[in-house]
Design a protein around this motif. Structure first.
Motif, PDB file in Angstrom:
ATOM      1  N   ALA A   1      78.272  66.385  86.806  1.00 21.09           N
ATOM      2  CA  ALA A   1      79.483  66.164  87.603  1.00 21.09           C
ATOM      3  C   ALA A   1      80.458  65.399  86.723  1.00 21.09           C
ATOM      4  N   ASN A   2      81.720  65.406  87.108  1.00 23.62           N
ATOM      5  CA  ASN A   2      82.720  64.716  86.297  1.00 23.62           C
ATOM      6  C   ASN A   2      82.428  63.228  86.161  1.00 23.62           C
ATOM      7  N   SER A   3      81.859  62.625  87.202  1.00 25.93           N
ATOM      8  CA  SER A   3      81.579  61.191  87.137  1.00 25.93           C
ATOM      9  C   SER A   3      80.505  60.870  86.102  1.00 25.93           C
ATOM     10  N   PHE A   4      79.642  61.842  85.775  1.00 21.16           N
ATOM     11  CA  PHE A   4      78.632  61.653  84.734  1.00 21.16           C
ATOM     12  C   PHE A   4      79.210  61.861  83.335  1.00 21.16           C
ATOM     13  N   GLY A   5      80.224  62.703  83.236  1.00 16.16           N
ATOM     14  CA  GLY A   5      80.856  62.950  81.949  1.00 16.16           C
ATOM     15  C   GLY A   5      80.122  63.986  81.109  1.00 16.16           C
ATOM     16  N   GLN A   6      80.790  64.415  80.035  1.00 19.68           N
ATOM     17  CA  GLN A   6      80.251  65.463  79.170  1.00 19.68           C
ATOM     18  C   GLN A   6      79.060  64.981  78.355  1.00 19.68           C
ATOM     19  N   GLN A   7      79.015  63.670  78.043  1.00 13.54           N
ATOM     20  CA  GLN A   7      77.902  63.138  77.281  1.00 13.54           C
ATOM     21  C   GLN A   7      76.581  63.369  77.995  1.00 13.54           C
ATOM     22  N   HIS A   8      76.619  63.316  79.318  1.00  8.37           N
ATOM     23  CA  HIS A   8      75.394  63.528  80.088  1.00  8.37           C
ATOM     24  C   HIS A   8      74.869  64.951  79.898  1.00  8.37           C
TER      25      HIS A   8
ATOM     26  N   ALA B   1      83.507  72.571  81.271  1.00  5.97           N
ATOM     27  CA  ALA B   1      84.252  72.303  82.501  1.00  5.97           C
ATOM     28  C   ALA B   1      84.094  70.865  82.983  1.00  5.97           C
ATOM     29  N   VAL B   2      83.245  70.074  82.315  1.00  7.23           N
ATOM     30  CA  VAL B   2      83.000  68.691  82.728  1.00  7.23           C
ATOM     31  C   VAL B   2      84.005  67.763  82.052  1.00  7.23           C
ATOM     32  N   GLU B   3      84.470  66.769  82.795  1.00  6.61           N
ATOM     33  CA  GLU B   3      85.396  65.782  82.251  1.00  6.61           C
ATOM     34  C   GLU B   3      84.754  65.075  81.061  1.00  6.61           C
ATOM     35  N   ALA B   4      85.417  65.143  79.904  1.00  2.06           N
ATOM     36  CA  ALA B   4      84.849  64.555  78.702  1.00  2.06           C
ATOM     37  C   ALA B   4      84.792  63.037  78.789  1.00  2.06           C
ATOM     38  N   ASN B   5      85.828  62.419  79.349  1.00  2.19           N
ATOM     39  CA  ASN B   5      85.898  60.957  79.456  1.00  2.19           C
ATOM     40  C   ASN B   5      86.337  60.583  80.865  1.00  2.19           C
TER      41      ASN B   5
ATOM     42  N   PRO C   1      81.136  70.807  88.156  1.00  2.63           N
ATOM     43  CA  PRO C   1      81.786  71.876  87.384  1.00  2.63           C
ATOM     44  C   PRO C   1      81.268  73.254  87.763  1.00  2.63           C
ATOM     45  N   GLU C   2      82.147  74.218  87.709  1.00  2.00           N
ATOM     46  CA  GLU C   2      81.755  75.606  87.924  1.00  2.00           C
ATOM     47  C   GLU C   2      81.434  76.254  86.588  1.00  2.00           C
ATOM     48  N   GLU C   3      80.472  77.145  86.611  1.00  2.24           N
ATOM     49  CA  GLU C   3      80.052  77.807  85.380  1.00  2.24           C
ATOM     50  C   GLU C   3      81.181  78.676  84.834  1.00  2.24           C
ATOM     51  N   GLU C   4      81.407  78.557  83.542  1.00  3.21           N
ATOM     52  CA  GLU C   4      82.400  79.390  82.872  1.00  3.21           C
ATOM     53  C   GLU C   4      81.685  80.593  82.271  1.00  3.21           C
TER      54      GLU C   4
END
Length: 912
Positions: free
Chosen positions: A660-667, A745-749, A829-832
Motif C-alpha cells: 500500500a502507499n503507506s508502506f512505500g516502495q521500499q516495502h 504503482a506504489v508511492e516511492a516516498n 496499488p493496482e497491477e500494471e
C-alpha cells in the motif's frame, strides 16, 4: 532536348539509387553497432548483464527514448519494438529477483541456447517429533478439563459500572440499555418458533457451514449431497424443528470426538468432530444470533448519548467566524469521518455477519504466521514449545466468509448529534468493508502506518500498543470429549471453553469483547479500539490515553478470567526529531504499556524508522517449516504444487504485508528480496535441513529435474509449470509477478505526501485570504448559521493557526487536504499489466484457443485476462508456441480435468 518522360525516369532512377545508398549506409551502421554490441556483451559479467547490455544497444540503435527509466511510446517509429522492450524491461526486473526465471529463458533472450545441468538431492528435513505433539495435547487438555477461576460478582460489578456510569448522559444510556433488553426478549421469542427450519433456511445454513473449516472432508461431502435433495432437506427440517422446540433438553450426546489438525502457520488446532445434524443445528442458531447481535449493538452504540467522540466539536462561535471569513462550511469528507467509516464497516463486531447469507472466503494460506520462534517481554527471540490451540473461525485457513449479499443497518456510531443519512449511505456502499479477516488485518496495518506518518508530522508523536487475548473461548462448561485417536480413553466433561470454528463461539466472543470496546471508548474520551476478533490495536497522539486504554484492558481481561498473549503484545512511542525533520525517533513508553515489539505476521514495527519491516529470523523458521511440508508431499506432484502455492506464494506474501502507499516502495523491494531468499534457501544445495538440495535455487528447475528423474523428460519449457491446468500446465503460482506489477504503482516516498499537503494547505490559506480581502465571499448561503454575524476583528483575516484548527474534522475543499492524504496513503496499488503486440504471435495464439467456457486464466481474449496471466503468457508464451505449436500443451479432450479439479479442490493436509 530530353523529353519530360525521360527526365522523370532519370529522376526516379536517381531517387531510387539514393534511397538504396542510404539504406546501405544504415545497414552498415547497424551492422557495426550490432557487432560492437555483441562484442561488448560477450565481455559482460553474468547473463543478466549481457542481456541488459544488449537491450541498451537496441534502444540506441533504434533511437528509442527513455525517461525516468521508462520507455516512451511513439518516439522511434517502431511501436511493436517499443512494446516488446517495455515488457522486456519488466521481465528483466523479475529475473533480478526471481530465481525461477531459468537459464533456458535467459539464453532464449540472448538467442544463444546452452544446456546446463545440475544434480538434485532431496534429502534432509527437520521433522517435528511425536513427543512435542503429545506435549502439546497435554497442555490443551490441562486447559480444557480444568475449571476456569472466574468471579461472577466481579464481572457483574464491572459491567454495572461501565453501563450505568454517573455522567450527564446516564439517562440516555439507560434508555438505550432498556431498548436493547427489549430487542433481546423479542428475538428469543422469535427463535423459539416451531417453524425455523425449511428448505430455504437449510440451504443457507449448509452453505455457511461448508464455507467454514469445521467439518472433515467426508462430512462436507454429505452436506454437499444434502443441497441437491429437496426431500432430504424437508426431512431434516422436521427433525431440527422438533429439536429446537425441545431446546431445554438439548445435549451433545454421550461424547464428541476431537480431531487434531496441523495448520499451515505451524500451530495445531483441535476440532470437534460432531454429528452432521448437530453441526447444522448449531450453525443455524449461531447465524441467527450473529445477525441479531450486530444489528442490536449497532443500534445501541448509535443511540443518542451512548458513544463518545474523540474530539471537541466546533463551537457555534467558531463556526460563525469561519463562515464570515471563509464562506459556507462543509463537514464531509474529512479525516475523522473516513476513520469512523472504516471502523464501522470493518472493525465493529467484525466477526459477525451482516446477514445470514453473507459469505467470506479466504485463499488457503491467508492466515497470520505463528511465532515458531517466539519472543520474550523485550521482544527478543526465545525458544518455547508449540501450543495446541482450539480452532477459531477467525483464523481459518479454509474460509472466513466473503460477502455475497449485505443487509447492513448503519448507525451514527460516533455518538454525535448529526443525522445518520450520510453514514447509512457510506455503510451501504461497503467502500471500507474488508473482503475477509485477513484483508481487515492488512488494512489495519496500512491505516496505522498512515497515521504514524500523519501524527508524527502534525501532532508531534504517536503511541501504539497491540495485544491479543490468549485462548479467548474459555469460560463456559461444555461437552463430554474424547480424542479420536485415543479409543481406549473414556469421555471427559469439558470444564472450560466453547467449541472452536463454531459461529456461536464467535457470537459469545464478540459480545464479551464489545464490552471492552465500549469501556475503552468511554474511558479514553471517545478513542477507538481497533479489533479483529481477539486481536486488538490502540493508538493515539496522547501517551496518557494509551496508558489508560491498556489499564482498562488489563482490568477487563483479569476480571473476565482471560489472559493476554505475551508473544503478541507490545508497544511503541515515536516522534520526529524536530517539527520539520523527516527522521523518526523512538521514545520511551514507560511502565504503563505492554513491553516488547509490535508484531504481526512476519512483520515488526521498527520504532526507529516508523515502518513495518520483515523479520528475517522469523522467515528462516518458516522456511524450515516449508521444507518439511514439501518433503512430505514429494510423492505427489499435485499435492506438492498445492502446498507450494499455499505456503510460498500466498502465506509468505500475506505475512510480509500486502503493498500500500503507506508502506512505500521500499516495502515491495523487501518482499521481492525475501521471496528470492526463500527460493534460494529451499532449493540451493546445502546441508541446511530446509534445503531440497538443488543448485539452481529455483522452483522451476527443481520440478524439471524431478520430472526428468521420474519420467526421463528433458527440455521442458518454463511455461509448462506456470500455465493453467486447463491448458495442460501445472499452475505453479509465481509470487514475483504480482509484486513486480504493483511496484511501479506504489508511492516511492509516502512522507512526501505530507510535504505536498503542507504546500497545498498554505496555498489554500493564501487564496482564501485573497478572496476575503477582495470581497469575493458568498455571505448569504442557506447553510450559514448567521449571515448577519460580524466578529469584533472583522477587518483582519483569520490567523493561519485558526484556519487549520479543524483540519481533521472539516472539509477544507482543496485538492490534497488531510482526508485526501489519508485516502492516498491507504490506497492499494493496482497491477500494471504488460502490453502485447496486437498483430504479434501471442494475440494470434490466444485467438486459436477456442471456446472460453473451457478456459481459465489464459483465455482467448487478451482483454478478459487479469494482469497476472497477461504477464505469464507474454513471458513464457513464445517458448510454449515454439515447443507445442500453440498455447495448449495437449488437446483438451485428453486432459483428466475431473481428477485435476478434485486434487485442486481438496485442502492441504499439513503435517506435524
Amino acid at each position: 532536348m530530353a523529353s519530360s518522360s525521360s527526365i522523370y525516369s532519370q529522376t526516379l532512377h536517381n531517387v531510387t539509387h539514393t534511397k538504396l545508398d542510404e539504406l546501405e549506409k544504415k545497414r552498415n551502421t547497424f551492422e557495426k553497432h550490432r557487432n560492437d554490441l555483441i562484442n561488448t556483451a560477450q565481455i559482460a559479467g553474468d547473463s543478466l548483464q549481457k542481456i541488459e547490455t544488449l537491450k541498451e544497444g537496441v534502444l540506441t540503435c533504434f533511437g528509442i527514448s527513455v525517461v525516468d527509466g521508462r520507455i516512451l511510446r511513439g518516439t522511434s517509429g517502431h511501436p511493436r519494438l517499443e512494446t516488446i522492450l517495455r515488457n522486456f524491461d519488466r521481465f528483466l526486473a523479475q529475473a533480478r529477483y526471481d530465481p525461477s526465471v531459468s537459464q533456458q529463458t535467459l539464453d532464449r533472450w540472448q538467442q544463444d541456447p546452452s544446456d546446463k545441468d545440475s544434480d538434485m538431492d532431496m534429502s534432509g528435513f527437520e521433522h517435528v517429533s511425536s513427543s512435542k505433539s503429545l506435549e502439546s495435547r497435554l497442555d490443551w487438555e490441562q486447559g480444557a478439563f480444568t475449571p476456569a477461576n472466574v468471579d461472577l460478582k466481579a464481572i457483574a460489578h464491572m459491567l454495572q459500572v461501565s453501563f450505568t456510569s454517573a455522567t450527564e448522559d446516564t439517562k440516555y444510556l439507560g434508555n438505550a440499555l432498556n431498548a436493547l433488553r427489549t430487542e433481546i426478549k423479542e428475538f428469543e421469542r422469535d427463535l423459539a418458533s416451531p417453524v425455523n427450519f425449511n428448505t430455504d433456511t437449510l440451504n443457507w445454513t449448509i452453505k455457511s457451514l461448508l464455507a467454514s473449516d469445521l467439518l472433515a472432508d467426508g462430512k462436507r461431502d454429505v452436506l454437499q449431497d444434502f443441497l441437491g435433495h429437496a426431500t432430504m432437506l424437508r426431512e431434516i427440517a422436521d427433525v431440527l424443528n422438533m429439536r429446537i422446540m425441545a431446546l431445554d433438553d438439548w445435549s451433545w450426546g454421550h461424547e464428541v470426538l476431537l480431531e487434531k489438525r496441523h495448520q499451515l502457520n505451524g500451530t495445531t488446532k483441535v476440532y470437534m468432530d460432531e454429528d452432521v445434524l448437530q453441526a447444522i443445528f448449531l450453525q443455524y442458531i449461531g447465524l441467527r444470533w450473529s445477525v441479531f447481535w450486530k444489528k442490536a449493538l449497532r443500534s445501541f452504540r448509535s443511540s443518542n448519548g451512548v458513544g463518545k467522540i474523540s474530539h471537541t466539536p466546533m463551537s457555534l462561535s467558531d463556526r460563525k467566524r469561519r463562515e464570515f471569513y471563509l464562506g459556507p462550511v462543509t463537514n464531509y469528507p474529512n479525516f475523522r469521518s473516513m476513520r469512523l467509516a472504516m471502523y464501522r464497516q470493518g472493525y465493529f463486531l467484525s466477526q459477525l455477519p451482516d446477514s445470514v447469507i453473507e459469505e467470506n472466503s479466504a485463499e488457503e494460506g491467508e492466515v497470520e504466521a505463528d511465532n515458531l520462534q517466539q519472543f520474550d517481554s523485550e521482544g527478543l527471540p526465545r525458544r518455547v514449545r508449540r501450543k495446541l490451540q482450539t480452532a477459531r473461525v477467525g483464523q481459518q485457513t479454509q474460509a472466513a466468509r466473503r460477502p455475497m449479499t449485505r443487509q447492513i443497518r448503519s448507525c451514527n456510531w460516533s455518538g454525535s448529534t448529526e443525522p445518520t443519512t450520510r453514514e447509512d449511505q457510506e455503510d451501504l456502499s461497503g467502500q471500507y468493508k474488508p473482503k475477509n479477516a485477513m484483508d481487515a488485518k492488512q488494512s489495519l496495518l496500512h491505516l496505522l502506518s498512515a497515521e504514524i506518518l500523519i501524527n508524527t508530522r502534525l501532532q508531534g508523536e504517536i503511541t501504539c500498543f497491540r495485544s491479543q487475548i490468549d485462548n479467548l473461548y474459555s469460560s463456559l462448561p461444555h461437552a463430554p470429549l474424547r480424542f479420536a485417536d485415543d479409543e481406549s480413553s473414556e469421555p471427559r466433561q469439558r470444564k472450560t471453553g466453547v467449541p472452536g470454528s463454531h459461529v456461536l463461539s464467535e457470537v459469545m466472543g464478540e459480545v464479551v469483547l464489545f464490552c471492552l470496546d465500549f469501556q475503552i471508548n468511554q474511558e479514553t474520551d471517545g478513542e477507538l479500539l481497533w479489533r479483529t476478533n481477539d486481536d486488538f490495536w490502540f493508538w493515539s497522539s496522547s501517551l496518557a490515553k494509551c496508558e489508560k486504554a491498556w489499564s482498562v484492558t488489563q482490568h477487563f481481561v483479569n476480571t473476565m478470567g482471560l489472559k493476554v498473549n505475551q508473544s503478541r503484545s507490545g508497544s511503541v512511542r515515536m516522534a520526529r526529531e524536530s517539527p520539520t525533520s523527516k527522521k523518526i525517533m523512538s521514545l520511551n513508553t514507560g511502565d504503563g504499556l505492554p513491553r516488547g515489539q509490535i508484531r504481526w505476521g512476519m512483520l515488526y514495527l521498527n520504532s526507529d524508522s516508523g515502518r513495518f519491516e520483515i523479520d528475517q529470523s522469523m522467515v528462516d523458521h518458516h522456511i524450515k517449516e516449508l521444507g518439511h511440508q514439501l518433503q512430505d508431499k514429494s510423492h505427489n506432484v499435485f499435492a506438492w504444487i498445492k502446498a507450494w502455492n499455499s505456503y510460498a506464494a500466498t502465506f509468505f506474501t500475506s505475512n510480509f504485508g500486502k503493498p500500500a502507499n503507506s508502506f512505500g516502495q521500499q516495502h515491495v523491494d523487501d518482499m521481492l528480496a525475501t521471496h528470492r531468499r526463500v527460493q534460494r534457501q529451499i532449493f540451493l544445495a546445502s546441508n541446511d535441513a530446509s534445503s531440497l538440495g538443488h543448485s539452481s535455487g529455483s522452483v522451476v528447475e527443481f520440478l524439471k529435474h524431478t520430472i526428468e528423474g521420474h519420467f526421463g523428460t528433458k527440455d521442458i519449457p518454463d511455461g509448462y509449470f506456470y500455465f493453467p491446468t486447463e491448458l495442460g500446465g501445472l499452475e505453479v503460482r509465481n509470487p514475483f509477478v504480482g509484486l513486480l506489477q504493483l511496484r511501479g504503482a506504489v508511492e516511492a516516498n509516502p512522507d512526501r505526501l505530507l510535504d505536498k499537503f503542507h504546500e497545498a494547505e498554505m496555498e489554500a490559506y493564501s487564496a482564501a485570504r485573497s478572496r476575503f480581502y477582495e470581497g469575493e465571499l458568498l455571505k448569504d448561503a442557506p447553510s450559514m448559521l448567521d449571515p448577519q454575524f460580524i466578529p469584533a476583528d472583522a477587518d483582519k483575516f483569520l490567523s493561519f493557526q485558526e484556519y487549520i484548527k479543524h483540519r481533521d474534522s472539516l472539509n477544507y475543499d482543496f485538492n490534497g487536504q488531510l482526508s485526501d492524504v489519508l485516502s492516498t496513503l491507504l490506497k492499494k496499488p493496482e497491477e500494471e499489466a504488460v502490453e502485447t503486440d496486437e498483430n504479434g504471435q501471442i494475440k494470434l495464439a490466444l485467438n486459436e484457443l477456442g471456446n472460453p467456457n473451457d478456459l481459465r486464466g489464459i483465455v482467448n481474449s487478451w482483454y478478459n485476462m487479469d494482469a497476472y496471466w497477461k504477464w505469464v503468457v507474454e513471458l513464457y508464451g513464445p517458448a510454449m508456441i515454439e515447443k507445442f505449436g500453440g498455447l495448449r500443451i495437449v488437446d483438451p479432450g485428453l486432459l483428466p480435468m475431473g481428477m485435476v479439479s478434485l486434487f485442486k479442490s481438496g485442502r492441504v493436509n499439513w503435517q506435524d
